[in-house]
Design a protein around this motif. Sequence first.
Motif, short mmCIF file in Angstrom:
data_model
loop_
_atom_site.label_atom_id
_atom_site.label_comp_id
_atom_site.label_asym_id
_atom_site.label_seq_id
_atom_site.Cartn_x
_atom_site.Cartn_y
_atom_site.Cartn_z
N GLU A 80 5.20 1.13 20.29
CA GLU A 80 6.51 0.89 20.03
C GLU A 80 6.87 -0.48 20.71
N ASN A 81 5.93 -1.32 21.40
CA ASN A 81 6.07 -2.68 21.79
C ASN A 81 5.34 -3.65 21.01
N VAL A 82 4.82 -3.25 19.92
CA VAL A 82 4.07 -4.20 19.14
C VAL A 82 4.44 -3.99 17.49
N ALA A 83 5.00 -4.82 17.00
CA ALA A 83 5.23 -4.78 15.40
C ALA A 83 4.01 -5.14 14.92
N GLY A 84 2.73 -4.68 14.43
CA GLY A 84 1.64 -5.12 14.07
C GLY A 84 1.25 -4.75 12.70
N LEU A 85 1.75 -3.47 12.18
CA LEU A 85 1.72 -2.92 10.88
C LEU A 85 2.42 -3.70 9.87
N GLN A 86 1.97 -3.98 8.81
CA GLN A 86 2.58 -4.42 7.58
C GLN A 86 2.31 -3.45 6.44
N VAL A 87 2.99 -3.28 5.47
CA VAL A 87 2.95 -2.71 4.28
C VAL A 87 3.31 -3.57 3.01
N ARG A 88 2.65 -3.38 2.05
CA ARG A 88 3.18 -4.19 0.72
C ARG A 88 4.07 -3.64 -0.06
N LYS A 89 5.00 -4.31 -0.52
CA LYS A 89 6.07 -3.99 -1.14
C LYS A 89 6.53 -5.12 -2.03
N ALA A 90 6.44 -4.94 -3.42
CA ALA A 90 6.94 -5.77 -4.33
C ALA A 90 6.52 -7.09 -4.19
N GLY A 91 5.05 -7.15 -3.78
CA GLY A 91 4.41 -8.35 -3.84
C GLY A 91 4.49 -9.04 -2.50
N ASN A 92 5.27 -8.64 -1.41
CA ASN A 92 5.35 -9.22 -0.07
C ASN A 92 4.79 -8.12 0.77
N TRP A 93 4.36 -8.85 2.18
CA TRP A 93 4.07 -7.91 3.23
C TRP A 93 5.17 -7.96 4.19
N VAL A 94 5.63 -6.49 4.26
CA VAL A 94 6.64 -6.35 5.21
C VAL A 94 6.25 -5.73 6.55
N THR A 95 6.61 -6.27 7.70
CA THR A 95 6.21 -6.10 8.87
C THR A 95 7.15 -4.70 9.38
N VAL A 96 6.58 -3.71 9.96
CA VAL A 96 7.04 -2.48 10.26
C VAL A 96 7.55 -2.56 11.69
N LYS A 97 8.88 -2.36 11.85
CA LYS A 97 9.43 -2.48 13.38
C LYS A 97 9.56 -0.88 13.74
N PRO A 98 8.59 -0.52 14.65
CA PRO A 98 8.48 0.87 15.36
C PRO A 98 9.88 1.35 15.54
N VAL A 99 10.31 2.31 15.20
CA VAL A 99 11.51 3.09 15.80
C VAL A 99 11.16 4.00 17.08
N PRO A 100 12.02 3.88 18.24
CA PRO A 100 11.23 4.46 19.18
C PRO A 100 11.28 5.90 19.11
N SER A 101 10.41 6.72 19.54
CA SER A 101 9.87 8.00 19.52
C SER A 101 9.72 8.47 17.84
N ALA A 102 9.33 7.75 16.97
CA ALA A 102 9.22 7.86 15.60
C ALA A 102 7.53 7.92 15.15
N PHE A 103 7.15 8.59 14.16
CA PHE A 103 6.01 8.53 13.80
C PHE A 103 6.10 7.78 12.32
N ILE A 104 5.13 7.12 11.99
CA ILE A 104 5.11 6.29 10.94
C ILE A 104 4.17 7.35 9.64
N ILE A 105 4.79 7.65 8.60
CA ILE A 105 3.87 8.21 7.61
C ILE A 105 3.78 7.39 6.41
N ASN A 106 2.33 7.57 6.16
CA ASN A 106 1.82 6.87 5.10
C ASN A 106 1.34 8.00 4.04
#
Length: 286
Positions: free
Chosen positions: A241-267
Amino acid sequence: MNCIWPEPVVRVQSLSESGIRKIPDRYVKPPSHRPSLNHNAVVSNIPVIDLAEAFSHDAAVRSETMRRLSSACKDWGFFQVVNHGVDVELMRNIREIWREFFDLPLDSKQQYANDPVSYEGYGSRLGVEKGATLDWSDYFFLHYLPAKLRNPGKWPQFPETCRDLVGEYGKEVSKLGGKLMKIFSSNLGLQEDGLQDAFGGEEFGGCLRVNFYPKCPQPDLTLGLSSHSDPGGMTILLPDENVAGLQVRKAGNWVTVKPVPSAFIINIGDQIQVIIHPLPFSPTLK
């Protein structure tokens, strides 16, 4: 199949802790694969879904949540879930126990060293290509489901509570995966267990991978995890939760994911994504 690595395995954590100021050439990515330095390019975030609302007694709330989740799967292939049913303290504990594992002396971790056959255990590279460009990370990989594939000898004995926590965490995250599969099935117009049955029913597979990204003296030249798409059905990611390191590709851009507290990221992995939205896949970047 060759059961040894093509060259000696170097632990990235050991490199980091050695005090080097320049990373070895084999970790340097080609310019087109290096991290973007344009930090202001994208300011949006992936959708956040309150999973409890997908099971609400209020039909309108339930319908709207299902619509938003369907849209997230089709438009992004990623979303974050809150109120997912996994105990927040368990999430904190599993993060902490793996931090403790990677803080152990190297000799203690080496007894769980993996090989290219199963990849199960303590690792620092993927693939057997000699001289390949490597990622700046170590990891631990375990088979969890079906239970017959588990290798108890690969589950760390230390820290002392690690095995118990891995078992409990795996059980609860598997339940979450089951809930999501039912929702996906409903949104696709299938029977509630349609997708899970397609992935083996009660014998569906599940693995645990813990990624460890040591401090890097030249982070602009390398990546913790190269861009990729996940080949399975679904990935449930517990981020730091303290590091925004994951990026996902959307419409030709890399979007940095900002983790929400106590959440899971689903891919949504390749196999489900083919069913939901048969277009080119969106790779992830670490």
